[in-house]
Design an enzyme around this catalytic site. Structure first.
Site, PDB file in Angstrom:
ATOM      1  N   ALA A 119      -3.120  -3.818  -1.655  1.00 30.25           N
ATOM      2  CA  ALA A 119      -4.462  -4.021  -1.102  1.00 30.25           C
ATOM      3  C   ALA A 119      -5.440  -3.042  -1.731  1.00 30.25           C
ATOM      4  O   ALA A 119      -5.241  -1.834  -1.700  1.00 30.25           O
ATOM      5  CB  ALA A 119      -4.429  -3.828   0.411  1.00 30.25           C
ATOM      6  N   THR A 128       0.841  -1.192   0.000  1.00 26.65           N
ATOM      7  CA  THR A 128       0.000   0.000   0.000  1.00 26.65           C
ATOM      8  C   THR A 128       0.876   1.242   0.000  1.00 26.65           C
ATOM      9  O   THR A 128       1.715   1.401   0.872  1.00 26.65           O
ATOM     10  CB  THR A 128      -0.867  -0.001   1.283  1.00 26.65           C
ATOM     11  N   ALA A 158      -4.722 -11.731   5.519  1.00 30.96           N
ATOM     12  CA  ALA A 158      -3.625 -11.545   6.481  1.00 30.96           C
ATOM     13  C   ALA A 158      -3.845 -10.257   7.267  1.00 30.96           C
ATOM     14  O   ALA A 158      -4.854  -9.564   7.102  1.00 30.96           O
ATOM     15  CB  ALA A 158      -2.289 -11.490   5.728  1.00 30.96           C
ATOM     16  N   ARG A 170      -3.509 -14.829   0.898  1.00 32.74           N
ATOM     17  CA  ARG A 170      -2.378 -14.408   1.737  1.00 32.74           C
ATOM     18  C   ARG A 170      -2.757 -14.534   3.212  1.00 32.74           C
ATOM     19  O   ARG A 170      -3.816 -14.038   3.620  1.00 32.74           O
ATOM     20  CB  ARG A 170      -1.980 -12.961   1.430  1.00 32.74           C
ATOM     21  N   ARG A 179       8.969 -13.404  11.385  1.00 38.67           N
ATOM     22  CA  ARG A 179       9.791 -12.262  11.796  1.00 38.67           C
ATOM     23  C   ARG A 179       9.177 -10.915  11.451  1.00 38.67           C
ATOM     24  O   ARG A 179       9.709  -9.877  11.805  1.00 38.67           O
ATOM     25  CB  ARG A 179      11.196 -12.376  11.223  1.00 38.67           C
ATOM     26  N   GLY A 227      10.895  -9.969   5.517  1.00 35.38           N
ATOM     27  CA  GLY A 227      12.256  -9.782   6.008  1.00 35.38           C
ATOM     28  C   GLY A 227      13.328 -10.470   5.179  1.00 35.38           C
ATOM     29  O   GLY A 227      14.442 -10.651   5.658  1.00 35.38           O
ATOM     30  N   TYR A 283      -7.299  -8.345   8.701  1.00 30.34           N
ATOM     31  CA  TYR A 283      -8.441  -7.874   7.924  1.00 30.34           C
ATOM     32  C   TYR A 283      -9.591  -8.897   7.977  1.00 30.34           C
ATOM     33  O   TYR A 283      -9.503  -9.907   8.659  1.00 30.34           O
ATOM     34  CB  TYR A 283      -7.984  -7.511   6.506  1.00 30.34           C
TER      35      TYR A 283
HETATM   36  C1  LIG Z   1       4.709   0.350   2.780  1.00 26.62           C
HETATM   37  C2  LIG Z   1       4.136  -1.023   3.006  1.00 26.62           C
HETATM   38  C3  LIG Z   1       2.858  -1.306   2.566  1.00 26.62           C
HETATM   39  C4  LIG Z   1       2.326  -2.585   2.713  1.00 26.62           C
HETATM   40  N1  LIG Z   1       1.085  -2.870   2.195  1.00 26.62           N
HETATM   41  C5  LIG Z   1       0.626  -4.144   2.213  1.00 26.62           C
HETATM   42  C6  LIG Z   1      -0.577  -4.476   1.533  1.00 26.62           C
HETATM   43  O1  LIG Z   1      -1.216  -3.652   0.871  1.00 26.62           O
HETATM   44  N2  LIG Z   1      -0.995  -5.775   1.612  1.00 26.62           N
HETATM   45  C7  LIG Z   1      -0.298  -6.731   2.297  1.00 26.62           C
HETATM   46  O2  LIG Z   1      -0.711  -7.894   2.339  1.00 26.62           O
HETATM   47  N3  LIG Z   1       0.868  -6.429   2.918  1.00 26.62           N
HETATM   48  C8  LIG Z   1       1.341  -5.174   2.866  1.00 26.62           C
HETATM   49  N4  LIG Z   1       2.561  -4.890   3.417  1.00 26.62           N
HETATM   50  C9  LIG Z   1       3.375  -5.991   3.941  1.00 26.62           C
HETATM   51  C10 LIG Z   1       4.352  -6.489   2.875  1.00 26.62           C
HETATM   52  O3  LIG Z   1       3.662  -7.122   1.818  1.00 26.62           O
HETATM   53  C11 LIG Z   1       5.373  -7.502   3.451  1.00 26.62           C
HETATM   54  O4  LIG Z   1       4.694  -8.602   4.001  1.00 26.62           O
HETATM   55  C12 LIG Z   1       6.234  -6.843   4.523  1.00 26.62           C
HETATM   56  O5  LIG Z   1       6.756  -5.604   4.077  1.00 26.62           O
HETATM   57  C13 LIG Z   1       7.410  -7.729   4.890  1.00 26.62           C
HETATM   58  O6  LIG Z   1       8.203  -8.018   3.761  1.00 26.62           O
HETATM   59  P1  LIG Z   1       9.598  -7.252   3.495  1.00 26.62           P
HETATM   60  O7  LIG Z   1      10.465  -7.538   4.700  1.00 26.62           O
HETATM   61  O8  LIG Z   1      10.146  -7.885   2.240  1.00 26.62           O
HETATM   62  O9  LIG Z   1       9.315  -5.809   3.367  1.00 26.62           O
HETATM   63  C14 LIG Z   1       3.086  -3.601   3.328  1.00 26.62           C
HETATM   64  C15 LIG Z   1       4.375  -3.302   3.785  1.00 26.62           C
HETATM   65  C16 LIG Z   1       4.905  -2.038   3.620  1.00 26.62           C
HETATM   66  C17 LIG Z   1       6.311  -1.765   4.084  1.00 26.62           C
END
Ligand SMILES: Cc1cc2nc3c(=O)[nH]c(=O)nc-3n(C[C@H](O)[C@H](O)[C@H](O)COP(=O)(O)O)c2cc1C
Length: 373
Positions: A57, A25, A182, A232, A272, A306, A185
């Protein structure tokens, strides 16, 4: 060859590599939840030949949204905006699925036609914030109000909203849809006993609590057919004031029930990471990782949360997942698959520009320019 860069089949999706863009998002729609030029450019930059993008989302209902300037898929304009975005991504050989989102109790009336949020039970998501614009035009966090418990008769209407969103996503040309179950929601609010105290057949037993989520998948399958619908989950997540008495048993049961539904993939957020934000620490009553659920799920697994390229590679080598989704690293590395391919350095991301704003910290991260390759 790196496992991350090898081809894979996920349901009906045939992919050339396993570096997936996680849904993120960014609150950058043009207006009215419509993806505009800025978003199209952002996704275009992240498209890669044979890659998979999971679009952020996207609200399935005008009555449920948590973030100002987040997209929707319930109007003709929104559908047309997505269609243009999908065409831009397809032109570069990438596939893209849309994450369908109903935040339930994590909805703000200000962004939901003034309506009180709905939920399985009238239990507030404590200490959890949505984001609205204040009178000065600045974004500010806002606590979610107490939700109203859904009447059983209303569930049909929610399924119909989901069906319409799925139809619009198909008409917009997406390659599939991912149910956002996830991060606290609506589908997860039904699933976990900390947010579901219903006494009808949508609450109580595990079988009953899983019903809403499984029926949602069945509706999506009706629209899309098998192999193009994904789910998810965040089995260790506590974001959104979520908790469950027996998360391991709950999620094992759920993924077993998903087996016959023929998903494109199941997308699991690793322990994590907590929620949709960038917190890297949290506490978990029982961490449930992809590795644990692998034994109970027979289809293709995406793991997220992560990952850096090296541990993503070793996760695949060990066979604990089939693809890896990257969230934050994709924000600052539009050409992430190429950087992984050539071991180019990775750009660091900027949390300050994650949510809302303009091109800065969004579509102004360049692809890596190498002088040797
Ligand atoms: C800015 C931001 C927006 C996110 N928006 C969503 C989203 O719209 N839907 C979702 O399932 N997870 C969302 N997440 C979670 C990410 O999909 C992901 O699970 C989380 O960042 C961990 O992965 P990473 O360590 O590779 O960043 C968001 C995370 C961030 C940082």
């Amino acid at each position: 060859m790196k496992a991350l860069l090898s081809p894979v089949i996920a349901g009906k999706l045939q992919l050339d590599h396993r570096v997936v863009m996680a849904p993120t998002t960014r609150m950058r729609t043009a207006q009215g939840g419509v993806p505009g030029e800025l978003m199209i450019e952002y996704y275009r930059q992240r498209a890669s030949q044979g890659g998979l993008l999971i679009a952020e989302a996207t609200a399935v209902s005008p009555f449920a949204n948590a973030y100002e300037d987040a997209p929707g898929i319930f109007t003709d304009d929104q559908q047309a905006g997505w269609q243009r975005l999908v065409e831009a991504v397809h032109a570069l050989g990438s596939q893209i699925v849309l994450q369908l989102w109903h935040p339930g109790r994590q909805s703000l009336p200000e962004l939901s036609a003034g309506r009180q949020p709905i939920a399985p039970s009238a239990l507030i998501a404590r200490d959890t914030y949505g984001v609205v614009k204040n009178h000065q035009g600045a974004y500010e966090g806002k606590l979610f109000p107490e939700p109203r418990a859904l009447e059983k008769s209303e569930i049909k209407g929610l399924m119909e909203e989901l069906r319409q969103a799925a139809l619009r996503a198909r008409a917009a040309g997406f390659d599939g849809v991912e149910l956002h179950a996830a991060n606290g929601y609506l589908p997860e609010q039904f699933l976990l006993d900390g947010s579901n105290q219903r006494t009808d057949n949508y609450g109580g037993s595990l079988e009953n609590r899983a019903r809403f989520l499984l029926e949602s998948v069945e509706i999506l399958n009706e629209v899309w057919g098998k192999g193009r619908v994904a789910v998810r989950i965040s089995p260790s997540g506590i974001y959104g004031d979520m908790h469950d008495s027996h998360p391991t048993a709950t999620f094992r049961y759920l993924v077993e029930q998903l087996n016959p539904l023929g998903l494109a993939y199941l997308h699991i957020i690793e322990p994590r990471i907590v929620g949709p934000e960038d917190r890297e620490t949290g506490h978990y009553s029982e961490p449930v990782a992809s590795r644990d659920l692998r034994a109970f799920y027979q289809g293709t697994l995406i793991a997220a949360g992560g990952f850096k390229p090296d541990d993503a590679e070793s996760m695949l080598q060990k066979g604990d997942a089939d693809l890896i989704a990257f969230g934050r690293l994709f924000t600052s590395n539009p050409d992430l698959p190429e950087r992984i391919r050539h071991a180019f350095p990775l750009a660091t991301y900027n949390r300050d520009t994650f949510f809302g704003g303009d091109a800065r910290g969004y579509s102004d991260y360049p692809a890596y320019v190498s002088d040797g390759v």
